[in-house]
Write a protein that holds these residues in place. Structure first.
Motif, PDB file in Angstrom:
ATOM      1  N   TRP A   1       0.845  -1.184   0.000  1.00 54.46           N
ATOM      2  CA  TRP A   1       0.000   0.000   0.000  1.00 54.46           C
ATOM      3  C   TRP A   1       0.884   1.239   0.000  1.00 54.46           C
ATOM      4  O   TRP A   1       1.830   1.336   0.774  1.00 54.46           O
ATOM      5  CB  TRP A   1      -0.905   0.014   1.229  1.00 54.46           C
ATOM      6  N   VAL A   2       0.564   2.175  -0.876  1.00 56.71           N
ATOM      7  CA  VAL A   2       1.332   3.417  -0.993  1.00 56.71           C
ATOM      8  C   VAL A   2       0.371   4.591  -1.128  1.00 56.71           C
ATOM      9  O   VAL A   2      -0.779   4.425  -1.528  1.00 56.71           O
ATOM     10  CB  VAL A   2       2.285   3.404  -2.216  1.00 56.71           C
ATOM     11  N   VAL A   3       0.868   5.774  -0.768  1.00 54.93           N
ATOM     12  CA  VAL A   3       0.141   7.009  -1.069  1.00 54.93           C
ATOM     13  C   VAL A   3       1.035   7.854  -1.959  1.00 54.93           C
ATOM     14  O   VAL A   3       2.269   7.804  -1.863  1.00 54.93           O
ATOM     15  CB  VAL A   3      -0.283   7.799   0.188  1.00 54.93           C
ATOM     16  N   TYR A   4       0.401   8.597  -2.835  1.00 56.72           N
ATOM     17  CA  TYR A   4       1.108   9.505  -3.736  1.00 56.72           C
ATOM     18  C   TYR A   4       0.790  10.943  -3.344  1.00 56.72           C
ATOM     19  O   TYR A   4      -0.379  11.313  -3.244  1.00 56.72           O
ATOM     20  CB  TYR A   4       0.681   9.273  -5.188  1.00 56.72           C
ATOM     21  N   PHE A   5       1.847  11.714  -3.101  1.00 55.66           N
ATOM     22  CA  PHE A   5       1.754  13.157  -2.906  1.00 55.66           C
ATOM     23  C   PHE A   5       2.343  13.773  -4.166  1.00 55.66           C
ATOM     24  O   PHE A   5       3.562  13.710  -4.355  1.00 55.66           O
ATOM     25  CB  PHE A   5       2.606  13.612  -1.716  1.00 55.66           C
ATOM     26  N   HIS A   6       1.524  14.280  -5.038  1.00 54.49           N
ATOM     27  CA  HIS A   6       1.990  14.809  -6.324  1.00 54.49           C
ATOM     28  C   HIS A   6       2.817  13.722  -7.019  1.00 54.49           C
ATOM     29  O   HIS A   6       2.278  12.705  -7.389  1.00 54.49           O
ATOM     30  CB  HIS A   6       2.744  16.120  -6.153  1.00 54.49           C
ATOM     31  N   ASN A   7       4.118  13.874  -7.137  1.00 53.50           N
ATOM     32  CA  ASN A   7       4.970  12.874  -7.789  1.00 53.50           C
ATOM     33  C   ASN A   7       5.784  12.049  -6.793  1.00 53.50           C
ATOM     34  O   ASN A   7       6.699  11.348  -7.185  1.00 53.50           O
ATOM     35  CB  ASN A   7       5.921  13.547  -8.777  1.00 53.50           C
ATOM     36  N   THR A   8       5.476  12.146  -5.520  1.00 61.64           N
ATOM     37  CA  THR A   8       6.231  11.433  -4.483  1.00 61.64           C
ATOM     38  C   THR A   8       5.429  10.251  -3.976  1.00 61.64           C
ATOM     39  O   THR A   8       4.258  10.386  -3.635  1.00 61.64           O
ATOM     40  CB  THR A   8       6.565  12.384  -3.316  1.00 61.64           C
ATOM     41  N   ARG A   9       6.084   9.112  -3.912  1.00 62.83           N
ATOM     42  CA  ARG A   9       5.445   7.876  -3.468  1.00 62.83           C
ATOM     43  C   ARG A   9       5.893   7.577  -2.041  1.00 62.83           C
ATOM     44  O   ARG A   9       7.084   7.629  -1.730  1.00 62.83           O
ATOM     45  CB  ARG A   9       5.886   6.759  -4.402  1.00 62.83           C
ATOM     46  N   PHE A  10       4.931   7.242  -1.162  1.00 60.48           N
ATOM     47  CA  PHE A  10       5.210   6.980   0.241  1.00 60.48           C
ATOM     48  C   PHE A  10       4.603   5.630   0.607  1.00 60.48           C
ATOM     49  O   PHE A  10       3.401   5.417   0.434  1.00 60.48           O
ATOM     50  CB  PHE A  10       4.604   8.102   1.090  1.00 60.48           C
ATOM     51  N   HIS A  11       5.425   4.696   1.085  1.00 59.06           N
ATOM     52  CA  HIS A  11       4.941   3.371   1.485  1.00 59.06           C
ATOM     53  C   HIS A  11       4.316   3.452   2.880  1.00 59.06           C
ATOM     54  O   HIS A  11       4.937   3.988   3.799  1.00 59.06           O
ATOM     55  CB  HIS A  11       6.086   2.357   1.499  1.00 59.06           C
TER      56      HIS A  11
END
Length: 78
Positions: free
Chosen positions: A56-66
């Motif tokens: 599962w990840v979230v995207y902030f604009h072009n940044t991916r965060f696990h």
């Protein structure tokens, strides 16, 4: 916080292997792939979108965060 938004947390449900929104609604709500909300980063809430890749990840604009299953994250939903 705007009048139409609600603060809550997302918590991982290990039994069913999905994230749920707690505290923003009367009952926990399942988070769906592609759903957008704001996640608290530092002192600010940033818009993001949740997706399921190999994790599962979230995207902030072009940044991916696990997302880590043993951590709860503060969010804001509209």
């Amino acid at each position: 916080m705007t009048p139409k938004s609600r603060d809550g947390r997302i918590l991982y449900n290990t039994r069913f292997e999905y994230w749920e929104i707690w505290d923003a609604y009367p009952r926990p709500a399942v988070v769906q792939c592609g759903e957008s909300f704001e996640m608290k980063v530092g002192d600010d809430f940033l818009p993001c979108r949740i997706e399921l890749d190999s994790e599962w990840v979230v995207y902030f604009h072009n940044t991916r965060f696990h997302l880590h299953p043993s951590v709860s994250y503060w969010i804001r939903v509209r």
